[in-house]
Motif scaffolding. Structure first.
Motif, short mmCIF file in Angstrom:
data_model
loop_
_atom_site.label_atom_id
_atom_site.label_comp_id
_atom_site.label_asym_id
_atom_site.label_seq_id
_atom_site.Cartn_x
_atom_site.Cartn_y
_atom_site.Cartn_z
N GLU A 60 15.39 -1.47 -36.01
CA GLU A 60 15.23 -1.27 -37.51
C GLU A 60 15.13 -2.24 -38.37
O GLU A 60 14.23 -2.78 -38.89
N ASN A 61 16.66 -3.19 -37.25
CA ASN A 61 16.55 -4.23 -38.34
C ASN A 61 15.80 -5.44 -37.87
O ASN A 61 15.13 -6.02 -39.03
N TRP A 62 15.19 -5.99 -36.45
CA TRP A 62 13.86 -6.32 -36.22
C TRP A 62 12.49 -5.88 -36.97
O TRP A 62 11.84 -6.82 -37.28
N ASN A 63 12.53 -4.83 -37.14
CA ASN A 63 11.14 -3.95 -38.13
C ASN A 63 11.27 -4.28 -39.27
O ASN A 63 9.96 -4.85 -40.39
N GLU A 64 12.11 -4.15 -39.71
CA GLU A 64 12.59 -4.96 -41.79
C GLU A 64 11.90 -6.06 -41.78
O GLU A 64 11.10 -6.91 -42.39
N LYS A 65 12.42 -6.79 -40.76
CA LYS A 65 12.47 -8.42 -40.97
C LYS A 65 11.24 -8.93 -40.52
O LYS A 65 10.36 -9.97 -40.86
N LEU A 66 9.78 -8.33 -39.26
CA LEU A 66 8.82 -8.47 -39.13
C LEU A 66 8.14 -7.96 -40.23
O LEU A 66 7.08 -8.71 -40.98
N ALA A 67 8.50 -7.08 -41.23
CA ALA A 67 7.34 -6.86 -42.12
C ALA A 67 7.81 -7.59 -42.64
O ALA A 67 6.18 -7.86 -44.22
N GLU A 68 8.73 -7.90 -43.62
CA GLU A 68 9.30 -8.51 -44.65
C GLU A 68 8.55 -10.30 -44.31
O GLU A 68 7.75 -10.47 -45.30
N VAL A 69 9.00 -10.74 -43.26
CA VAL A 69 7.13 -11.97 -42.80
C VAL A 69 5.87 -11.94 -43.71
O VAL A 69 5.31 -12.27 -43.64
N TRP A 70 5.35 -10.18 -42.62
CA TRP A 70 3.87 -10.26 -43.14
C TRP A 70 3.87 -9.99 -45.12
O TRP A 70 3.35 -11.11 -44.98
N GLU A 71 5.00 -9.68 -45.28
CA GLU A 71 4.87 -9.56 -47.16
C GLU A 71 4.69 -10.99 -47.41
O GLU A 71 4.36 -11.56 -48.61
N LEU A 72 5.76 -11.91 -47.07
CA LEU A 72 6.18 -13.16 -47.03
C LEU A 72 4.84 -13.97 -47.09
O LEU A 72 4.60 -14.93 -47.99
N LEU A 73 4.12 -13.61 -45.92
CA LEU A 73 3.00 -14.60 -45.63
C LEU A 73 1.71 -14.75 -46.48
O LEU A 73 0.82 -15.22 -46.94
N THR A 74 2.38 -13.85 -47.56
CA THR A 74 0.81 -13.36 -48.52
C THR A 74 1.34 -13.62 -49.96
O THR A 74 0.81 -13.54 -50.57
N MET A 118 -2.06 -26.34 -55.41
CA MET A 118 -2.12 -25.06 -55.10
C MET A 118 -3.35 -24.28 -55.36
O MET A 118 -3.49 -23.60 -54.33
N ALA A 119 -4.39 -25.45 -55.38
CA ALA A 119 -5.66 -25.16 -54.85
C ALA A 119 -5.42 -25.46 -53.43
O ALA A 119 -6.00 -23.96 -52.94
N LEU A 120 -5.18 -25.48 -52.65
CA LEU A 120 -4.56 -25.90 -51.55
C LEU A 120 -4.27 -24.98 -51.28
O LEU A 120 -4.80 -24.23 -49.82
N PHE A 121 -3.54 -24.73 -51.63
CA PHE A 121 -2.60 -23.61 -51.05
C PHE A 121 -2.95 -22.02 -51.24
O PHE A 121 -3.62 -21.34 -50.12
N GLU A 122 -4.01 -22.07 -52.08
CA GLU A 122 -5.11 -21.32 -52.08
C GLU A 122 -6.01 -20.80 -51.12
O GLU A 122 -6.75 -19.75 -51.19
N ILE A 123 -6.47 -21.94 -50.91
CA ILE A 123 -7.54 -22.21 -49.52
C ILE A 123 -6.72 -21.77 -48.28
O ILE A 123 -7.15 -20.64 -47.71
N VAL A 124 -6.00 -21.77 -47.89
CA VAL A 124 -5.17 -21.52 -46.78
C VAL A 124 -4.87 -19.97 -46.69
O VAL A 124 -4.92 -18.92 -46.10
N GLN A 125 -4.38 -19.62 -48.54
CA GLN A 125 -4.21 -18.27 -48.46
C GLN A 125 -5.58 -17.26 -48.03
O GLN A 125 -5.28 -16.66 -47.78
N GLY A 126 -6.63 -17.77 -48.01
CA GLY A 126 -7.66 -16.54 -48.12
C GLY A 126 -7.98 -17.15 -46.42
O GLY A 126 -8.22 -16.45 -46.79
N ILE A 127 -7.73 -17.89 -45.69
CA ILE A 127 -7.60 -18.03 -45.05
C ILE A 127 -6.70 -17.31 -43.63
O ILE A 127 -7.08 -16.41 -43.21
N ILE A 128 -5.08 -17.10 -44.42
CA ILE A 128 -5.29 -16.02 -44.18
C ILE A 128 -5.54 -14.53 -44.25
O ILE A 128 -4.88 -13.79 -43.08
#
Length: 278
Positions: free
Chosen positions: A15-29, A105-115
């Motif tokens: 469960e701890n692993w699942n919580e950390k991996l779910a947090e990773v998905w949130e942080l990537l966006t 920030m524009a460059l970051f937004e482009i990469v976020q679009g890729i993600i």
């Protein structure tokens, strides 16, 4: 949840692993502006603004040094085509320093679009959670006292490894945000090197390195997607094996997949830098 200590320990670690991996998905966006409520971003903006004056001063210095090194004499500077070229370089460099934050920030937004595109194409909105199979839980609960002794040892080792890996992967994603903040804070200084032809390579390398940090998110996401596909087909439980061997075989394969994911996350920076020729 089962009352068995072994089952509870394994389930808690998963469960701890699942919580950390779910947090990773949130942080990537998530953007640096929203990370941790935006308090860190406000400080970074203040530092960026304070360094702006230094960046503009260095801009003039690098421009003068570049003119001295690239022009053989003052007569060359008087030539219209050369004067226009120098003026355009200075204007562009000043614009890059002045609007460097917006550019990054524009460059970051482009990469976020890729993600976001990768997420949509994969069809996965989050990670697939790891759980203990019911047959394994039943086998563990049916163990006698002496059979449980090696099972406790195996459980402690597996739980410890899973807990350590879960913290490593979340810390790696947090480290990406720290690098984004550091690059953004000091941006006016390296960007000022665009003013001089001999020093412009420093500014180019800085932007490429920043882009590499942004793209780390895409590599981490790809690694998480591959792991989620593995999680859809969990290891087969060998019901004929002893409980300790059953747990070691099943959880050991999960840990191997976790190690592959953590290794890919840790190598994300190197992979992107090799792709960009850094």
């Amino acid at each position: 949840m089962s009352d068995n200590w072994v089952v509870q320990n394994l389930q808690n670690s998963l469960e701890n692993w699942n919580e950390k991996l779910a947090e990773v998905w949130e942080l990537l966006t998530e953007s640096p502006e929203d990370f941790r409520g935006g308090g860190i971003w406000e400080i970074i903006q203040d530092i960026h603004g304070a360094l702006m004056a230094i960046g503009l001063a260095l801009l003039v210095l690098f421009f003068v040094v570049g003119v001295i090194k690239t022009c053989g004499s003052f007569t060359e500077v008087k030539k219209p085509e050369h004067a226009v070229k120098l003026f355009v370089r200075f204007a562009i460099a000043k614009g890059v320093v002045t609007y460097g934050l917006e550019l990054m920030m524009a460059l970051f937004e482009i990469v976020q679009g890729i993600i976001s595109t990768i997420m949509k194409a994969s069809g996965l909105g989050n990670n697939n959670e790891l759980i203990l199979p019911d047959e394994m839980v039943e086998a563990i609960e049916d163990c006698g006292f002496f059979e449980s002794i090696p099972l406790w040892a195996v459980t402690l080792i597996c739980s410890l490894v899973i807990t350590i890996l879960s913290f490593i992967i979340i810390l790696s994603v947090y480290a990406r945000f720290f690098k984004l903040y550091i690059y953004t804070a000091i941006a006016p200084v390296p960007l000022s090197t665009f003013a001089g032809e001999p020093t412009q390579q420093i500014g180019k390398s800085f932007l490429k390195s920043y882009a590499a940090v942004c793209l780390e998110g895409a590599i981490i996401l790809l690694a998480c997607i591959i792991f989620s596909v593995f999680a859809e087909s969990p290891p087969v439980v060998n019901q004929d094996a002893a409980p300790a061997a059953m747990v070691w075989s099943y959880v050991g394969e999960l840990i191997f997949n976790m190690l592959v994911l953590v290794g890919a996350v840790k190598l994300a920076d190197r992979i992107v830098r090799e792709m960009m020729g850094l």
